[in-house]
Design a protein around this motif. Structure first.
Motif, PDB file in Angstrom:
ATOM      1  N   PRO A 110       0.948  -0.941   0.142  1.00 28.29           N
ATOM      2  CA  PRO A 110      -0.175   0.241  -0.165  1.00 28.29           C
ATOM      3  C   PRO A 110       0.984   1.206  -0.042  1.00 28.29           C
ATOM      4  CG  PRO A 110      -0.056  -0.880   2.107  1.00 28.29           C
ATOM      5  CD  PRO A 110       0.590  -2.024   1.339  1.00 28.29           C
ATOM      6  N   ALA A 111       2.164   1.216   0.157  1.00 26.95           N
ATOM      7  CA  ALA A 111       2.960   2.343   0.318  1.00 26.95           C
ATOM      8  C   ALA A 111       3.533   2.768  -1.153  1.00 26.95           C
ATOM      9  CB  ALA A 111       4.237   2.291   1.310  1.00 26.95           C
ATOM     10  N   ALA A 112       2.959   1.991  -2.163  1.00 24.80           N
ATOM     11  CA  ALA A 112       3.338   2.153  -3.554  1.00 24.80           C
ATOM     12  C   ALA A 112       3.277   3.463  -4.008  1.00 24.80           C
ATOM     13  CB  ALA A 112       2.917   1.400  -4.589  1.00 24.80           C
ATOM     14  N   ASP A 113       4.106   4.070  -4.644  1.00 28.45           N
ATOM     15  CA  ASP A 113       4.225   5.475  -5.128  1.00 28.45           C
ATOM     16  C   ASP A 113       2.861   5.946  -5.486  1.00 28.45           C
ATOM     17  OD1 ASP A 113       6.812   6.230  -3.965  1.00 28.45           O
ATOM     18  OD2 ASP A 113       7.671   5.802  -6.206  1.00 28.45           O
ATOM     19  N   ASP A 114       2.227   4.995  -6.426  1.00 29.38           N
ATOM     20  CA  ASP A 114       0.874   5.429  -7.100  1.00 29.38           C
ATOM     21  C   ASP A 114       0.228   4.038  -6.846  1.00 29.38           C
ATOM     22  OD1 ASP A 114      -1.442   5.725  -8.631  1.00 29.38           O
ATOM     23  OD2 ASP A 114      -0.023   6.387 -10.390  1.00 29.38           O
ATOM     24  N   LEU A 115      -0.530   3.821  -5.586  1.00 30.06           N
ATOM     25  CA  LEU A 115      -1.224   2.837  -5.181  1.00 30.06           C
ATOM     26  C   LEU A 115      -2.282   2.531  -6.226  1.00 30.06           C
ATOM     27  CD1 LEU A 115      -1.956   0.536  -3.436  1.00 30.06           C
ATOM     28  CD2 LEU A 115      -3.185   2.064  -1.819  1.00 30.06           C
ATOM     29  N   ALA A 116      -3.053   3.563  -6.650  1.00 30.72           N
ATOM     30  CA  ALA A 116      -4.237   3.194  -7.893  1.00 30.72           C
ATOM     31  C   ALA A 116      -3.640   2.543  -8.756  1.00 30.72           C
ATOM     32  CB  ALA A 116      -4.640   4.421  -8.118  1.00 30.72           C
ATOM     33  N   GLU A 117      -2.533   2.848  -9.443  1.00 32.28           N
ATOM     34  CA  GLU A 117      -1.822   2.242 -10.449  1.00 32.28           C
ATOM     35  C   GLU A 117      -1.433   0.865 -10.217  1.00 32.28           C
ATOM     36  OE1 GLU A 117      -0.893   1.134 -14.159  1.00 32.28           O
ATOM     37  OE2 GLU A 117      -2.076   2.877 -13.618  1.00 32.28           O
ATOM     38  N   ALA A 118      -0.977   0.685  -9.032  1.00 36.37           N
ATOM     39  CA  ALA A 118      -0.334  -0.645  -8.600  1.00 36.37           C
ATOM     40  C   ALA A 118      -1.546  -1.753  -8.443  1.00 36.37           C
ATOM     41  CB  ALA A 118       0.198  -0.605  -7.174  1.00 36.37           C
ATOM     42  N   LEU A 119      -2.764  -1.207  -8.320  1.00 38.04           N
ATOM     43  CA  LEU A 119      -4.180  -1.976  -7.854  1.00 38.04           C
ATOM     44  C   LEU A 119      -4.453  -2.272  -9.140  1.00 38.04           C
ATOM     45  CD1 LEU A 119      -5.631  -0.285  -4.975  1.00 38.04           C
ATOM     46  CD2 LEU A 119      -4.733  -2.503  -4.856  1.00 38.04           C
ATOM     47  N   ARG A 120      -4.551  -1.343 -10.240  1.00 32.63           N
ATOM     48  CA  ARG A 120      -5.052  -1.650 -11.426  1.00 32.63           C
ATOM     49  C   ARG A 120      -4.114  -2.646 -12.141  1.00 32.63           C
ATOM     50  NH1 ARG A 120      -6.629   4.042 -11.145  1.00 32.63           N
ATOM     51  NH2 ARG A 120      -4.686   4.640 -12.031  1.00 32.63           N
ATOM     52  N   ALA A 121      -2.752  -2.441 -12.015  1.00 32.46           N
ATOM     53  CA  ALA A 121      -1.769  -3.263 -12.562  1.00 32.46           C
ATOM     54  C   ALA A 121      -2.065  -4.975 -12.105  1.00 32.46           C
ATOM     55  CB  ALA A 121      -0.418  -3.013 -12.262  1.00 32.46           C
ATOM     56  N   ALA A 122      -2.213  -4.959 -10.975  1.00 32.80           N
ATOM     57  CA  ALA A 122      -2.544  -6.182 -10.291  1.00 32.80           C
ATOM     58  C   ALA A 122      -3.841  -6.796 -10.995  1.00 32.80           C
ATOM     59  CB  ALA A 122      -2.682  -6.051  -8.693  1.00 32.80           C
ATOM     60  N   ASN A 123      -4.690  -6.077 -11.229  1.00 34.44           N
ATOM     61  CA  ASN A 123      -5.998  -6.414 -12.031  1.00 34.44           C
ATOM     62  C   ASN A 123      -5.857  -6.301 -13.391  1.00 34.44           C
ATOM     63  OD1 ASN A 123      -8.674  -7.339 -11.722  1.00 34.44           O
ATOM     64  ND2 ASN A 123      -9.316  -5.304 -11.926  1.00 34.44           N
ATOM     65  N   HIS A 124      -4.578  -6.828 -13.975  1.00 33.72           N
ATOM     66  CA  HIS A 124      -4.560  -6.742 -15.247  1.00 33.72           C
ATOM     67  C   HIS A 124      -4.866  -5.470 -16.300  1.00 33.72           C
ATOM     68  CE1 HIS A 124      -4.253 -11.029 -14.780  1.00 33.72           C
ATOM     69  NE2 HIS A 124      -5.414 -10.906 -14.063  1.00 33.72           N
ATOM     70  N   GLY A 125      -4.455  -4.435 -15.560  1.00 37.15           N
ATOM     71  CA  GLY A 125      -4.595  -3.177 -16.060  1.00 37.15           C
ATOM     72  C   GLY A 125      -6.067  -2.487 -15.947  1.00 37.15           C
ATOM     73  N   GLU A 126      -6.867  -3.283 -15.096  1.00 33.59           N
ATOM     74  CA  GLU A 126      -8.285  -2.766 -15.186  1.00 33.59           C
ATOM     75  C   GLU A 126      -8.728  -2.136 -13.791  1.00 33.59           C
ATOM     76  OE1 GLU A 126     -10.651  -2.864 -17.612  1.00 33.59           O
ATOM     77  OE2 GLU A 126      -9.014  -3.584 -18.980  1.00 33.59           O
ATOM     78  N   PRO A 127      -9.499  -1.207 -13.550  1.00 36.16           N
ATOM     79  CA  PRO A 127     -10.077  -0.723 -12.278  1.00 36.16           C
ATOM     80  C   PRO A 127     -10.819  -1.914 -11.582  1.00 36.16           C
ATOM     81  CG  PRO A 127     -11.039   0.432 -14.131  1.00 36.16           C
ATOM     82  CD  PRO A 127     -10.377  -0.498 -14.561  1.00 36.16           C
ATOM     83  N   VAL A 128     -10.659  -1.799 -10.267  1.00 38.75           N
ATOM     84  CA  VAL A 128     -11.275  -2.896  -9.401  1.00 38.75           C
ATOM     85  C   VAL A 128     -12.870  -2.530  -9.125  1.00 38.75           C
ATOM     86  CG1 VAL A 128      -8.931  -3.524  -8.283  1.00 38.75           C
ATOM     87  CG2 VAL A 128     -10.322  -1.605  -7.432  1.00 38.75           C
ATOM     88  N   ASP A 129     -13.506  -3.448  -8.588  1.00 39.98           N
ATOM     89  CA  ASP A 129     -14.749  -3.246  -8.267  1.00 39.98           C
ATOM     90  C   ASP A 129     -15.169  -2.944  -6.867  1.00 39.98           C
ATOM     91  OD1 ASP A 129     -15.836  -3.894 -11.124  1.00 39.98           O
ATOM     92  OD2 ASP A 129     -15.199  -6.015 -10.760  1.00 39.98           O
ATOM     93  N   VAL A 130     -14.429  -3.554  -5.928  1.00 40.11           N
ATOM     94  CA  VAL A 130     -14.786  -3.339  -4.584  1.00 40.11           C
ATOM     95  C   VAL A 130     -13.327  -3.358  -3.890  1.00 40.11           C
ATOM     96  CG1 VAL A 130     -15.768  -4.564  -2.611  1.00 40.11           C
ATOM     97  CG2 VAL A 130     -16.768  -4.891  -4.939  1.00 40.11           C
TER      98      VAL A 130
END
Length: 186
Positions: free
Chosen positions: A51-71
């Protein structure tokens, strides 16, 4: 497949990862140390992010195959909450149930919520405890899931009440894993 994110090494988060897996909903875990991320993966999370990633939103999307998350199940607060909201897909939802980081998230813009059709809600266990019918299904289902091996109880340790200050300091310092128990008889 849509994915959720959850702070995954505490009592609630470790349970959320396992419950989601039982229902076929993969969870991108967030955890503050490499050991905690490995722990989340051992519970069934297919991916774990710092969660300390510089851009957490991007790290979450990257972990979701480049897509935003649902929940998002969020209990850290501060920038983690802010960036988790930014990672939500249209019609996504964030449930805020704690503030382990001790820092309030930024103000949420209703216009931004509307533009992306996202929902941010809060949850406090004390409200659910005042309405036992809300918890009845969980009380009935979860013991069977534990007995069947589908849920692993993640016990973070028993501590005497005389150590409550240290236990709270460990919680605030994010040095714990699993559900902690305070014993008032000690």
């Amino acid at each position: 497949m849509s994915r959720s994110t959850a702070s995954a090494s505490g009592g609630v988060g470790s349970l959320a990862v396992q419950l989601a897996k039982l229902r076929g909903a993969p969870v991108i875990a967030t955890a503050s140390t490499p050991d905690k991320r490995e722990f989340a993966l051992s519970l069934g999370a297919p991916a774990a992010v710092d969660p300390a990633a510089d851009d957490l939103a991007e790290a979450l999307r990257a972990a979701n195959h480049g897509e935003p998350v649902d929940v998002v199940l969020e209990m850290t607060g501060g920038r983690v909450t802010d960036q988790s909201i930014a990672a939500l897909a249209p019609f996504g939802r964030l449930a805020f149930y704690g503030m382990a980081g001790g820092v309030e998230p930024g103000l949420v813009s209703p216009r931004d919520l509307q533009r992306r059709s996202v929902t941010v809600s809060g949850f406090w266990l004390m409200n659910a405890l005042a309405h036992p019918e809300v918890l009845r299904k969980a009380y009935v289902e979860m013991p069977g899931q534990v007995a069947a091996g589908g849920l692993r109880v993640v016990h973070g340790g028993d501590h005497p009440m005389s150590e409550v200050r240290r236990v709270h300091a460990d919680l605030r310092g994010r040095r714990t894993t699993g559900k902690l128990v305070l014993d008032p008889t000690r």
